[in-house]
Design a protein around this motif. Sequence first.
Motif, mmCIF file in Angstrom:
data_model
loop_
_atom_site.group_PDB
_atom_site.id
_atom_site.type_symbol
_atom_site.label_atom_id
_atom_site.label_comp_id
_atom_site.label_asym_id
_atom_site.label_seq_id
_atom_site.Cartn_x
_atom_site.Cartn_y
_atom_site.Cartn_z
ATOM 1 N N VAL A 145 -74.603 77.729 -43.320
ATOM 2 C CA VAL A 145 -74.174 77.591 -44.712
ATOM 3 C C VAL A 145 -73.831 78.960 -45.292
ATOM 4 O O VAL A 145 -72.821 79.122 -45.996
ATOM 5 C CB VAL A 145 -75.263 76.903 -45.555
ATOM 6 N N LEU A 146 -74.650 79.958 -44.997
ATOM 7 C CA LEU A 146 -74.354 81.312 -45.455
ATOM 8 C C LEU A 146 -73.013 81.799 -44.909
ATOM 9 O O LEU A 146 -72.236 82.448 -45.617
ATOM 10 C CB LEU A 146 -75.460 82.274 -45.021
ATOM 11 N N LEU A 147 -72.746 81.499 -43.644
ATOM 12 C CA LEU A 147 -71.475 81.901 -43.051
ATOM 13 C C LEU A 147 -70.317 81.180 -43.738
ATOM 14 O O LEU A 147 -69.285 81.794 -44.043
ATOM 15 C CB LEU A 147 -71.483 81.609 -41.556
ATOM 16 N N ALA A 148 -70.484 79.880 -43.992
ATOM 17 C CA ALA A 148 -69.431 79.134 -44.686
ATOM 18 C C ALA A 148 -69.175 79.722 -46.064
ATOM 19 O O ALA A 148 -68.020 79.845 -46.501
ATOM 20 C CB ALA A 148 -69.830 77.660 -44.802
ATOM 21 N N ALA A 149 -70.250 80.110 -46.770
ATOM 22 C CA ALA A 149 -70.090 80.705 -48.100
ATOM 23 C C ALA A 149 -69.330 82.019 -48.026
ATOM 24 O O ALA A 149 -68.556 82.361 -48.933
ATOM 25 C CB ALA A 149 -71.456 80.911 -48.748
ATOM 26 N N ALA A 150 -69.532 82.770 -46.947
ATOM 27 C CA ALA A 150 -68.816 84.044 -46.786
ATOM 28 C C ALA A 150 -67.336 83.808 -46.509
ATOM 29 O O ALA A 150 -66.474 84.421 -47.148
ATOM 30 C CB ALA A 150 -69.448 84.863 -45.671
ATOM 31 N N ILE A 151 -67.033 82.922 -45.566
ATOM 32 C CA ILE A 151 -65.618 82.750 -45.217
ATOM 33 C C ILE A 151 -64.855 82.016 -46.318
ATOM 34 O O ILE A 151 -63.641 82.190 -46.453
ATOM 35 C CB ILE A 151 -65.442 82.039 -43.852
ATOM 36 N N ALA A 152 -65.564 81.219 -47.148
ATOM 37 C CA ALA A 152 -64.907 80.516 -48.249
ATOM 38 C C ALA A 152 -64.468 81.454 -49.361
ATOM 39 O O ALA A 152 -63.702 81.055 -50.236
ATOM 40 C CB ALA A 152 -65.823 79.439 -48.816
ATOM 41 N N GLN A 153 -64.950 82.700 -49.344
ATOM 42 C CA GLN A 153 -64.490 83.665 -50.338
ATOM 43 C C GLN A 153 -63.047 84.091 -50.074
ATOM 44 O O GLN A 153 -62.426 84.735 -50.922
ATOM 45 C CB GLN A 153 -65.409 84.885 -50.337
ATOM 46 N N ASN A 154 -62.541 83.740 -48.889
ATOM 47 C CA ASN A 154 -61.144 84.015 -48.531
ATOM 48 C C ASN A 154 -60.798 85.493 -48.657
ATOM 49 O O ASN A 154 -59.683 85.860 -49.047
ATOM 50 C CB ASN A 154 -60.201 83.153 -49.377
ATOM 51 N N ALA A 155 -61.776 86.330 -48.330
ATOM 52 C CA ALA A 155 -61.565 87.772 -48.361
ATOM 53 C C ALA A 155 -60.971 88.234 -47.037
ATOM 54 O O ALA A 155 -61.279 87.673 -45.984
ATOM 55 C CB ALA A 155 -62.890 88.482 -48.613
ATOM 56 N N PRO A 156 -60.133 89.262 -47.052
ATOM 57 C CA PRO A 156 -59.561 89.750 -45.796
ATOM 58 C C PRO A 156 -60.555 90.465 -44.895
ATOM 59 O O PRO A 156 -60.313 90.612 -43.707
ATOM 60 C CB PRO A 156 -58.453 90.701 -46.258
ATOM 61 N N THR A 157 -61.698 90.903 -45.455
ATOM 62 C CA THR A 157 -62.715 91.578 -44.658
ATOM 63 C C THR A 157 -64.044 90.855 -44.820
ATOM 64 O O THR A 157 -64.473 90.571 -45.943
ATOM 65 C CB THR A 157 -62.874 93.045 -45.086
ATOM 66 N N LEU A 158 -64.698 90.554 -43.692
ATOM 67 C CA LEU A 158 -66.001 89.889 -43.685
ATOM 68 C C LEU A 158 -67.035 90.821 -43.077
ATOM 69 O O LEU A 158 -66.831 91.349 -41.980
ATOM 70 C CB LEU A 158 -65.947 88.601 -42.858
ATOM 71 N N LEU A 159 -68.146 91.009 -43.789
ATOM 72 C CA LEU A 159 -69.276 91.785 -43.299
ATOM 73 C C LEU A 159 -70.457 90.823 -43.194
ATOM 74 O O LEU A 159 -70.920 90.301 -44.213
ATOM 75 C CB LEU A 159 -69.598 92.930 -44.251
#
Length: 238
Positions: A145-159
């Motif tokens: 769920v945390l990963l989904a919340a990160a990728i759902a931000q639609n940011a070009p960079t993921l940390l």
Amino acid sequence: MTGNTSAVALEAKAVSHRFGSKPVLNSINLSLRPGELTALIGPNGAGKSTLLQVLQGMLKPSAGVVMAGETPIALCRHRIALMPQRGRIDWSFPITALDMVRLRTPKQREGCFHLSAEEALERVGLLDRGQERLGRLSGGQQQRVLLAAAIAQNAPTLLLDEPCSALDPPSRERVIALLQSLARDGRSICLTSHDWGPALMSYDRVIVLDREVLFDGSPQDVGQQLNELMSASGRCPN
């Protein structure tokens, strides 16, 4: 390698950080590139989580700067999504998995990434658990769920701070495959990991951190350098 070596998504220039009198990071220089999946590895206490927070702008470095292209990170934090470790979240908060992901989804979609909250949950294999309360999910499901919340931000960079730490082997393989796919779509992804040995081959690039950057290169080159270092010192890298 899938990375675009001619472009830089995020760059740390001579970044150092201290907590009081305790040095945590020492003169870090690194660049993250679009289309590249990077593993940040190192022993406990090496500064991996702190470095991600500095790169995202959550922490201001004691020295040095972080830039997203030509822009200081303080002016464009929305372009970098940070996934915290699972232990930093209050999982008793009375919302569903889908609600949590929706909270991180921007109201206006910018750029070329347009995943909805539902699509993000589907990508991590949890769309069928979207109406489940957070506290009723397993540790591995909470991690996804945390990963989904990160990728759902639609940011070009993921940390991503230890995105695979609570996952069983099949779930880990699914998450790594997802991150490889997101990198191929043009995102720049850096994750902290305790992977070692053949598992490093899942990544385009490996950075070894122990308060400073010890090695930075392909999994093959870094693996060989680490093997030589550990054989000489008798230490385990993680």
